[in-house]
Scaffold this active site. Sequence first.
Site, PDB file in Angstrom:
ATOM      1  N   LYS A 289     -87.474  20.796  33.383  1.00  0.00           N
ATOM      2  CA  LYS A 289     -87.247  19.740  32.392  1.00  0.00           C
ATOM      3  C   LYS A 289     -88.570  19.092  31.966  1.00  0.00           C
ATOM      4  O   LYS A 289     -88.819  18.918  30.787  1.00  0.00           O
ATOM      5  CB  LYS A 289     -86.331  18.639  32.981  1.00  0.00           C
ATOM      6  CG  LYS A 289     -84.984  19.137  33.470  1.00  0.00           C
ATOM      7  CD  LYS A 289     -84.126  18.001  34.009  1.00  0.00           C
ATOM      8  CE  LYS A 289     -84.688  17.302  35.232  1.00  0.00           C
ATOM      9  NZ  LYS A 289     -84.791  18.154  36.443  1.00  0.00           N
TER      10      LYS A 289
ATOM     11  N   ARG B 293     -82.096  17.123  47.482  1.00  0.00           N
ATOM     12  CA  ARG B 293     -82.062  16.832  46.041  1.00  0.00           C
ATOM     13  C   ARG B 293     -81.084  17.760  45.323  1.00  0.00           C
ATOM     14  O   ARG B 293     -80.390  17.353  44.387  1.00  0.00           O
ATOM     15  CB  ARG B 293     -83.461  16.953  45.441  1.00  0.00           C
ATOM     16  CG  ARG B 293     -84.369  15.793  45.833  1.00  0.00           C
ATOM     17  CD  ARG B 293     -85.828  16.130  45.651  1.00  0.00           C
ATOM     18  NE  ARG B 293     -86.194  16.384  44.274  1.00  0.00           N
ATOM     19  CZ  ARG B 293     -87.264  17.098  43.914  1.00  0.00           C
ATOM     20  NH1 ARG B 293     -88.054  17.639  44.828  1.00  0.00           N
ATOM     21  NH2 ARG B 293     -87.542  17.276  42.646  1.00  0.00           N
TER      22      ARG B 293
ATOM     23  N   ARG C 292     -78.209  10.637  35.097  1.00  0.00           N
ATOM     24  CA  ARG C 292     -78.008  11.475  36.271  1.00  0.00           C
ATOM     25  C   ARG C 292     -76.650  11.242  36.911  1.00  0.00           C
ATOM     26  O   ARG C 292     -76.332  11.883  37.911  1.00  0.00           O
ATOM     27  CB  ARG C 292     -79.090  11.136  37.298  1.00  0.00           C
ATOM     28  CG  ARG C 292     -80.155  12.203  37.456  1.00  0.00           C
ATOM     29  CD  ARG C 292     -81.151  11.614  38.430  1.00  0.00           C
ATOM     30  NE  ARG C 292     -81.935  12.597  39.092  1.00  0.00           N
ATOM     31  CZ  ARG C 292     -83.133  12.998  38.700  1.00  0.00           C
ATOM     32  NH1 ARG C 292     -83.645  12.544  37.589  1.00  0.00           N
ATOM     33  NH2 ARG C 292     -83.799  13.868  39.415  1.00  0.00           N
TER      34      ARG C 292
ATOM     35  N   ARG D  32     -95.205  23.655  43.196  1.00  0.00           N
ATOM     36  CA  ARG D  32     -95.607  22.753  42.103  1.00  0.00           C
ATOM     37  C   ARG D  32     -96.784  21.874  42.524  1.00  0.00           C
ATOM     38  O   ARG D  32     -96.823  21.341  43.626  1.00  0.00           O
ATOM     39  CB  ARG D  32     -94.442  21.855  41.709  1.00  0.00           C
ATOM     40  CG  ARG D  32     -94.884  20.736  40.764  1.00  0.00           C
ATOM     41  CD  ARG D  32     -93.761  20.022  40.100  1.00  0.00           C
ATOM     42  NE  ARG D  32     -92.820  19.448  41.023  1.00  0.00           N
ATOM     43  CZ  ARG D  32     -91.659  18.930  40.653  1.00  0.00           C
ATOM     44  NH1 ARG D  32     -91.304  18.937  39.380  1.00  0.00           N
ATOM     45  NH2 ARG D  32     -90.848  18.415  41.542  1.00  0.00           N
TER      46      ARG D  32
HETATM   47  P1  AP5 Z   1     -90.841  20.939  36.321  1.00  0.00           P
HETATM   48  O1  AP5 Z   1     -90.995  21.063  34.836  1.00  0.00           O
HETATM   49  O2  AP5 Z   1     -91.681  19.929  37.030  1.00  0.00           O
HETATM   50  O3  AP5 Z   1     -89.290  20.761  36.706  1.00  0.00           O
HETATM   51  P2  AP5 Z   1     -88.343  19.501  36.566  1.00  0.00           P
HETATM   52  O4  AP5 Z   1     -87.018  19.995  36.138  1.00  0.00           O
HETATM   53  O5  AP5 Z   1     -88.983  18.438  35.721  1.00  0.00           O
HETATM   54  O6  AP5 Z   1     -88.282  19.084  38.096  1.00  0.00           O
HETATM   55  P3  AP5 Z   1     -88.370  17.688  38.839  1.00  0.00           P
HETATM   56  O7  AP5 Z   1     -88.490  18.018  40.299  1.00  0.00           O
HETATM   57  O8  AP5 Z   1     -89.455  16.807  38.283  1.00  0.00           O
HETATM   58  O9  AP5 Z   1     -86.979  17.090  38.537  1.00  0.00           O
HETATM   59  P4  AP5 Z   1     -86.209  16.106  39.376  1.00  0.00           P
HETATM   60  O10 AP5 Z   1     -85.079  15.892  38.453  1.00  0.00           O
HETATM   61  O11 AP5 Z   1     -85.854  16.461  40.761  1.00  0.00           O
HETATM   62  O12 AP5 Z   1     -87.246  14.946  39.653  1.00  0.00           O
HETATM   63  P5  AP5 Z   1     -87.489  13.542  38.954  1.00  0.00           P
HETATM   64  O13 AP5 Z   1     -88.953  13.340  38.890  1.00  0.00           O
HETATM   65  O14 AP5 Z   1     -86.688  13.402  37.712  1.00  0.00           O
HETATM   66  O15 AP5 Z   1     -91.103  22.398  36.949  1.00  0.00           O
HETATM   67  C1  AP5 Z   1     -91.156  22.599  38.351  1.00  0.00           C
HETATM   68  C2  AP5 Z   1     -92.278  23.604  38.706  1.00  0.00           C
HETATM   69  O16 AP5 Z   1     -91.958  24.873  38.143  1.00  0.00           O
HETATM   70  C3  AP5 Z   1     -93.670  23.241  38.143  1.00  0.00           C
HETATM   71  O17 AP5 Z   1     -94.637  23.645  39.068  1.00  0.00           O
HETATM   72  C4  AP5 Z   1     -93.790  24.063  36.857  1.00  0.00           C
HETATM   73  O18 AP5 Z   1     -95.131  24.379  36.571  1.00  0.00           O
HETATM   74  C5  AP5 Z   1     -92.971  25.303  37.236  1.00  0.00           C
HETATM   75  N1  AP5 Z   1     -92.267  25.888  36.089  1.00  0.00           N
HETATM   76  C6  AP5 Z   1     -91.640  25.247  35.074  1.00  0.00           C
HETATM   77  N2  AP5 Z   1     -91.079  26.134  34.232  1.00  0.00           N
HETATM   78  C7  AP5 Z   1     -91.349  27.361  34.746  1.00  0.00           C
HETATM   79  C8  AP5 Z   1     -91.034  28.690  34.336  1.00  0.00           C
HETATM   80  N3  AP5 Z   1     -90.320  28.935  33.234  1.00  0.00           N
HETATM   81  N4  AP5 Z   1     -91.481  29.720  35.093  1.00  0.00           N
HETATM   82  C9  AP5 Z   1     -92.193  29.489  36.228  1.00  0.00           C
HETATM   83  N5  AP5 Z   1     -92.542  28.258  36.659  1.00  0.00           N
HETATM   84  C10 AP5 Z   1     -92.115  27.205  35.924  1.00  0.00           C
HETATM   85  O19 AP5 Z   1     -86.823  12.543  40.019  1.00  0.00           O
HETATM   86  C11 AP5 Z   1     -87.418  12.311  41.282  1.00  0.00           C
HETATM   87  C12 AP5 Z   1     -86.607  11.253  42.026  1.00  0.00           C
HETATM   88  O20 AP5 Z   1     -86.610  10.001  41.295  1.00  0.00           O
HETATM   89  C13 AP5 Z   1     -85.117  11.571  42.234  1.00  0.00           C
HETATM   90  O21 AP5 Z   1     -84.918  12.395  43.378  1.00  0.00           O
HETATM   91  C14 AP5 Z   1     -84.522  10.166  42.398  1.00  0.00           C
HETATM   92  O22 AP5 Z   1     -84.786   9.639  43.671  1.00  0.00           O
HETATM   93  C15 AP5 Z   1     -85.325   9.355  41.388  1.00  0.00           C
HETATM   94  N6  AP5 Z   1     -84.717   9.327  40.040  1.00  0.00           N
HETATM   95  C16 AP5 Z   1     -85.258   9.845  38.905  1.00  0.00           C
HETATM   96  N7  AP5 Z   1     -84.437   9.656  37.854  1.00  0.00           N
HETATM   97  C17 AP5 Z   1     -83.336   9.006  38.339  1.00  0.00           C
HETATM   98  C18 AP5 Z   1     -82.132   8.551  37.736  1.00  0.00           C
HETATM   99  N8  AP5 Z   1     -81.870   8.743  36.418  1.00  0.00           N
HETATM  100  N9  AP5 Z   1     -81.216   7.941  38.528  1.00  0.00           N
HETATM  101  C19 AP5 Z   1     -81.451   7.734  39.851  1.00  0.00           C
HETATM  102  N10 AP5 Z   1     -82.583   8.158  40.478  1.00  0.00           N
HETATM  103  C20 AP5 Z   1     -83.519   8.776  39.724  1.00  0.00           C
END
Ligand code: AP5
Length: 221
Positions: free
Chosen positions: A17, A175, A92, A131
Amino acid sequence: MARGIRVILLGAPGAGKGTQAKLLQEQFAVCQISTGDILRKAVVEQTPLGKEASQYVRSGALVPDSVIVNLVAERLKEKDCERGFILDGFPRTIPQAESLEAILKTRDLALDGVLSVHVPHSVIVERLAGRRTCKNCGALNHVVFDPPKKQGVCDRCGGELYQREDDREETITARLKVYDTQTAPLEDYYRERGRLREIDGVGKVEDIRDRIAHVLGDWVQ
Ligand code: AP5
């Protein structure tokens, strides 16, 4: 310039994402709202929000809906969101989605749609374990799929690359469980409203960008 967009990127942790949101942000000149990035910054800066969110983020649990909804409502008022937005990691939960609807309604705005990026759990674990994120500019890298020229150093700004605390294997599993139980039901929520488009998130970053562009072509005339 193409018109702005108002979209949600839905998908499990590591579905890509953030990677795709950054590309869309550049292409459409709209704001990217990553609730995860906002929370991590607040944790590092030890703000009241950061102190409240810290334990949840570290363990992979969701921060309470009320905290997140207020944060997004405020962020959407900022100038860089005037042309539109990409929501990355929000909503979420169903209550978050309902609150978003209410926020947009009061501002007479409508969503273009919701893109749900699908990636199998086995691929996700590989992506998250490798990552690396730039401490300075937030650029995303991967030790195998997108390695920096110099190990540990961001190609874009020279900043230090680090591994997120919640990208340890046991937290990744937690997660994914949270995603399956609390966030995946949003697919049905948006499907029933005719807003959902599903994207195969396996393949090269550019191929996934093209799949998304194809859907946006239907939405943004
Ligand atoms: P990346 O693009 O970073 O993936 P992502 O989907 O953004 O993953 P996240 O881990 O950031 O999502 P998340 O939803 O768990 O975390 P968030 O920060 O929102 O890609 C991942 C890796 O793969 C990278 O190394 C990239 O280079 C590689 N990659 C990408 N595309 C690729 C491809 N096509 N091929 C190969 N490699 C590729 O949330 C973190 C925490 O915050 C949550 O656990 C929660 O505690 C809190 N939080 C956040 N939002 C909320 C909410 N709305 N409500 C409640 N708690 C929340």
